[in-house]
Write an enzyme that holds these catalytic residues in place. Structure first.
Site, PDB file in Angstrom:
ATOM      1  CD  GLN A 257      -3.895   0.874  -4.697  1.00 43.71           C
ATOM      2  OE1 GLN A 257      -4.328  -0.032  -5.408  1.00 43.71           O
ATOM      3  NE2 GLN A 257      -4.600   1.971  -4.473  1.00 43.71           N
TER       4      GLN A 257
ATOM      5  NE  ARG B 115      -1.388   3.846  -1.461  1.00 44.89           N
ATOM      6  CZ  ARG B 115      -1.139   2.886  -0.603  1.00 44.89           C
ATOM      7  NH1 ARG B 115       0.040   2.753  -0.049  1.00 44.89           N
ATOM      8  NH2 ARG B 115      -2.075   2.026  -0.234  1.00 44.89           N
ATOM      9  N   GLY B 116      -2.831   5.847   1.182  1.00 44.99           N
ATOM     10  CA  GLY B 116      -3.008   5.074   2.409  1.00 44.99           C
ATOM     11  C   GLY B 116      -3.496   6.034   3.484  1.00 44.99           C
ATOM     12  CB  ALA B 117      -6.391   5.857   5.777  1.00 46.43           C
TER      13      ALA B 117
ATOM     14  NE  ARG C  88      -7.248   9.212  -2.530  1.00 48.39           N
ATOM     15  CZ  ARG C  88      -6.801   7.964  -2.417  1.00 48.39           C
ATOM     16  NH1 ARG C  88      -5.628   7.711  -1.885  1.00 48.39           N
ATOM     17  NH2 ARG C  88      -7.546   6.956  -2.833  1.00 48.39           N
TER      18      ARG C  88
ATOM     19  CG  ASN D 291      -9.487  -1.516   2.980  1.00 47.02           C
ATOM     20  OD1 ASN D 291      -8.760  -0.535   3.147  1.00 47.02           O
ATOM     21  ND2 ASN D 291      -9.001  -2.683   2.610  1.00 47.02           N
ATOM     22  CE  LYS D 292      -7.882   1.399  -2.838  1.00 49.23           C
ATOM     23  NZ  LYS D 292      -8.256   2.674  -3.494  1.00 49.23           N
TER      24      LYS D 292
ATOM     25  CG  ASP E 169      -9.060   3.991   3.076  1.00 50.65           C
ATOM     26  OD1 ASP E 169      -9.017   2.794   2.749  1.00 50.65           O
ATOM     27  OD2 ASP E 169      -8.182   4.817   2.778  1.00 50.65           O
TER      28      ASP E 169
HETATM   29  O1  MRU Z   1      -6.441   4.427  -2.521  1.00 52.80           O
HETATM   30  P1  MRU Z   1      -5.408   4.087  -1.492  1.00 52.80           P
HETATM   31  O2  MRU Z   1      -4.208   3.400  -2.036  1.00 52.80           O
HETATM   32  O3  MRU Z   1      -5.052   5.288  -0.628  1.00 52.80           O
HETATM   33  O4  MRU Z   1      -6.150   3.045  -0.554  1.00 52.80           O
HETATM   34  C1  MRU Z   1      -5.492   2.504   0.558  1.00 52.80           C
HETATM   35  C2  MRU Z   1      -6.299   1.512   1.276  1.00 52.80           C
HETATM   36  O5  MRU Z   1      -7.425   1.223   0.945  1.00 52.80           O
HETATM   37  C3  MRU Z   1      -5.681   0.948   2.519  1.00 52.80           C
HETATM   38  O6  MRU Z   1      -6.080  -0.376   2.732  1.00 52.80           O
HETATM   39  C4  MRU Z   1      -6.146   1.805   3.700  1.00 52.80           C
HETATM   40  O7  MRU Z   1      -5.864   3.153   3.462  1.00 52.80           O
HETATM   41  C5  MRU Z   1      -5.518   1.392   4.955  1.00 52.80           C
HETATM   42  S1  MRU Z   1      -3.833   1.903   5.021  1.00 52.80           S
HETATM   43  C6  MRU Z   1      -3.126   1.413   6.450  1.00 52.80           C
END
Ligand code: MRU
Length: 375
Positions: free
Chosen positions: A202, A53-55, A90, A253-254, A243
């Site tokens: 996370q 996970r993570g963009a 996603r 973002n999250k 993201d």
């Molecule tokens: O749902 P996730 O864990 O994929 O969300 C991740 C985030 O929101 C991160 O802050 C974002 O992807 C940036 S990662 C460098």
């Protein structure tokens, strides 16, 4: 980055040359487990279930997923199928679509015989590009931390971060964490407040894990603590990941990031967003209106998992039987609340002109719609 002295990345080509290795992030922080992906379906599932996970990492994993699909079947139909299956995993992080478009562009005019090798090369390049970009983000973000350290005459710099925008969210280094790791490695006294980041935690599970493995001092805080800390002068700056950033600088973002930005604004705490340029979506402008916000299973809100006293991993229910729950995974912070965007080309204002000037090619390509597969 290192785990117990050994270099790791979050995604790699296995030594058999036929499969892709990942760190299964659903097992962290209590178990370090790797997994091997050999099919498109496994790659898509790994992204959907957030083993990766993570963009930026979603993008790199999807690129390898396309390669796995072509190994099974290199036809045009297979490319279309893989593109659609991976894209559907996603919806919010734009890096996923960007990586898939790049894979499509690389293979579409190639013969079937060439496609597999070309896809593997391009997936590897996408991964390497992410590493180089994050290092550049680190170099540009480092002076922000150093300037505060100088002002505080060496007293520790307190950085608040949300979710995990660390190396686990990328191929290596992380975005928000790259300046932090570089500052720490240079001997700057830096300390991180890691928001736990309900519902999937996370921050508590992943950011805390990677910071402790690198030896960066940190404190995990409940999500609602940041405002209080800022009111008491205990946060010097906020650095988060993202993201998707729109052409005018709105930041998705999250979930919970927006509330941190509001608190930072009210307390005059600098609020920075670290991002690789593949996260900028020049096709959208108004983040609130135009970015799709992923809604995930209510179970993630209703339940919580963790380690019991005797070392078992268990999931327990938090809410009363039958209480409805909602699980919005992301929110949008308007550009006006963002102090600066830390990119691989420098720290930019969260403004349309600044983004377009720094990334003219990407801005110019905004009208390019999805590439089609040639027959
Ligand atoms: O749902 P996730 O864990 O994929 O969300 C991740 C985030 O929101 C991160 O802050 C974002 O992807 C940036 S990662 C460098």
């Amino acid at each position: 980055m290192k785990i117990d002295g050994k270099d790791w990345r979050t995604v790699w080509l296995e030594s058999d040359g036929q499969s892709v290795g990942i760190i299964d992030q659903t097992q962290l922080p209590h178990r370090f487990v790797t997994a091997r992906l050999t099919t498109l379906e496994q790659a898509a599932r790994a992204i959907k279930t957030m083993q990766v996970r993570g963009a930026p990492l979603i993008g790199a994993a999807a690129a390898y997923g396309m390669w796995l699909a072509l190994r099974e079947d290199a036809s045009d139909e297979s490319i279309e199928r893989a593109y659609a299956a991976l894209l559907a995993t996603r919806p919010t992080a734009i890096n996923l679509k960007r990586a898939l478009d790049e894979m499509l562009a690389a293979v579409r005019n190639r013969s079937r015989g060439e496609r597999v090798a070309v896809a593997l090369t391009r997936a590897g390049e996408i991964a390497e590009e992410d590493v180089a970009i994050n290092q550049a983000i680190g170099r540009h973000g480092l002076p922000l931390i150093e300037a505060i350290a100088a002002k505080k005459k060496g007293e520790r710099v307190n950085v608040l971060t949300h979710c995990n925008a660390g190396w686990l969210a990328t191929v290596d280094w992380g975005t928000a964490t790259a300046p932090i790791y570089m500052a720490h490695d240079k001997g700057v006294a830096v300390h991180v407040f890691a928001d736990e980041t309900r519902p999937r935690n996370q921050g508590a599970a992943l950011t805390a894990w990677e910071l402790s493995h690198h030896g960066v001092p940190h404190t995990v805080i409940a999500d609602n603590t940041g405002g209080h800390l800022m009111q008491h002068g205990l946060v010097d700056l906020v650095i988060v990941g993202t993201d998707r950033v729109t052409a005018r600088g709105d930041v998705c973002n999250k979930i919970g990031t927006y509330l941190k930005a509001l608190a930072a604004h009210d307390n005059k705490v600098p609020f920075y967003v670290a991002l690789p340029s593949p996260t900028i979506d020049f096709t959208v402008s108004d983040g609130l209106a135009e970015i799709p916000i992923e809604q995930r299973s209510g179970d993630e809100v209703a339940c919580i998992s963790g380690k019991t006293h005797d070392g078992r991993i268990e999931t327990v229910q938090l809410v009363p039987d039958g209480s409805p729950v909602a699980n919005y995974a992301f929110d949008v912070t308007p550009a006006r609340l963002v102090t600066g965007l830390i990119t691989e080309r420098g720290v930019l204002k969260a403004e349309r002109a600044a983004l377009a000037a720094a990334f003219p090619k990407r801005a110019g390509n905004k009208l390019q719609s999805r590439l089609t597969v040639s027959s």
